[in-house]
Design a protein around this motif. Structure first.
Motif, PDB file in Angstrom:
ATOM      1  N   PRO A  68       0.832  -1.205   0.000  1.00 55.83           N
ATOM      2  CA  PRO A  68       0.000   0.000   0.000  1.00 55.83           C
ATOM      3  C   PRO A  68       0.866   1.255   0.000  1.00 55.83           C
ATOM      4  O   PRO A  68       1.957   1.274   0.571  1.00 55.83           O
ATOM      5  CB  PRO A  68      -0.784  -0.118   1.308  1.00 55.83           C
ATOM      6  N   GLY A  69       0.386   2.268  -0.672  1.00 55.60           N
ATOM      7  CA  GLY A  69       1.095   3.546  -0.722  1.00 55.60           C
ATOM      8  C   GLY A  69       0.308   4.631  -0.017  1.00 55.60           C
ATOM      9  O   GLY A  69      -0.914   4.724  -0.163  1.00 55.60           O
ATOM     10  N   ASP A  70       0.988   5.427   0.754  1.00 60.34           N
ATOM     11  CA  ASP A  70       0.361   6.544   1.467  1.00 60.34           C
ATOM     12  C   ASP A  70       0.721   7.824   0.722  1.00 60.34           C
ATOM     13  O   ASP A  70       1.899   8.114   0.502  1.00 60.34           O
ATOM     14  CB  ASP A  70       0.889   6.588   2.902  1.00 60.34           C
ATOM     15  N   TRP A  71      -0.275   8.571   0.314  1.00 57.38           N
ATOM     16  CA  TRP A  71      -0.026   9.798  -0.452  1.00 57.38           C
ATOM     17  C   TRP A  71       0.606  10.889   0.400  1.00 57.38           C
ATOM     18  O   TRP A  71       1.077  11.892  -0.122  1.00 57.38           O
ATOM     19  CB  TRP A  71      -1.326  10.300  -1.049  1.00 57.38           C
ATOM     20  N   GLY A  72       0.582  10.721   1.705  1.00 53.84           N
ATOM     21  CA  GLY A  72       1.219  11.697   2.589  1.00 53.84           C
ATOM     22  C   GLY A  72       0.375  12.941   2.777  1.00 53.84           C
ATOM     23  O   GLY A  72      -0.821  12.955   2.550  1.00 53.84           O
TER      24      GLY A  72
ATOM     25  N   GLN B  11      -3.463   4.230  -0.990  1.00 56.00           N
ATOM     26  CA  GLN B  11      -3.780   3.543  -2.230  1.00 56.00           C
ATOM     27  C   GLN B  11      -3.204   2.139  -2.232  1.00 56.00           C
ATOM     28  O   GLN B  11      -2.065   1.931  -1.824  1.00 56.00           O
ATOM     29  CB  GLN B  11      -3.208   4.326  -3.406  1.00 56.00           C
ATOM     30  N   PHE B  12      -4.012   1.166  -2.688  1.00 59.10           N
ATOM     31  CA  PHE B  12      -3.504  -0.196  -2.813  1.00 59.10           C
ATOM     32  C   PHE B  12      -4.235  -0.929  -3.929  1.00 59.10           C
ATOM     33  O   PHE B  12      -5.303  -0.511  -4.363  1.00 59.10           O
ATOM     34  CB  PHE B  12      -3.602  -0.957  -1.486  1.00 59.10           C
ATOM     35  N   ALA B  13      -3.623  -2.002  -4.382  1.00 62.27           N
ATOM     36  CA  ALA B  13      -4.219  -2.845  -5.417  1.00 62.27           C
ATOM     37  C   ALA B  13      -4.769  -4.099  -4.752  1.00 62.27           C
ATOM     38  O   ALA B  13      -4.204  -4.623  -3.791  1.00 62.27           O
ATOM     39  CB  ALA B  13      -3.183  -3.219  -6.457  1.00 62.27           C
TER      40      ALA B  13
END
Length: 69
Positions: free
Chosen positions: A45-49, A61-63
């Protein structure tokens, strides 16, 4: 080449990109329910900050994939 039960099946993978609320904790070992179906998290997962302009936090965001067949 698979057993008798697998030979006549088509594998279908449906992928989703999910934008979770800011601060959501999502692990690669988690499963999520999307549109009533259980999906597995794929990738990290990615954190947009935090926005440098407004100070608000962005989504996580994650897939996720659903595999049938």
């Amino acid at each position: 080449m698979g057993g008798d039960q697998q030979q006549a099946r088509d594998t279908v993978i449906v992928g989703y990109t999910v934008y979770a609320p800011p601060g959501s904790v999502v692990l690669t070992t988690d499963r999520v329910r999307i549109r009533g179906e259980t999906c597995e998290i794929t990738g990290f997962p990615g954190d947009w900050g935090q926005s440098p302009f407004t100070g608000t936090r962005g989504p996580v965001q994650f897939a996720a994939d659903r595999v049938t067949g």
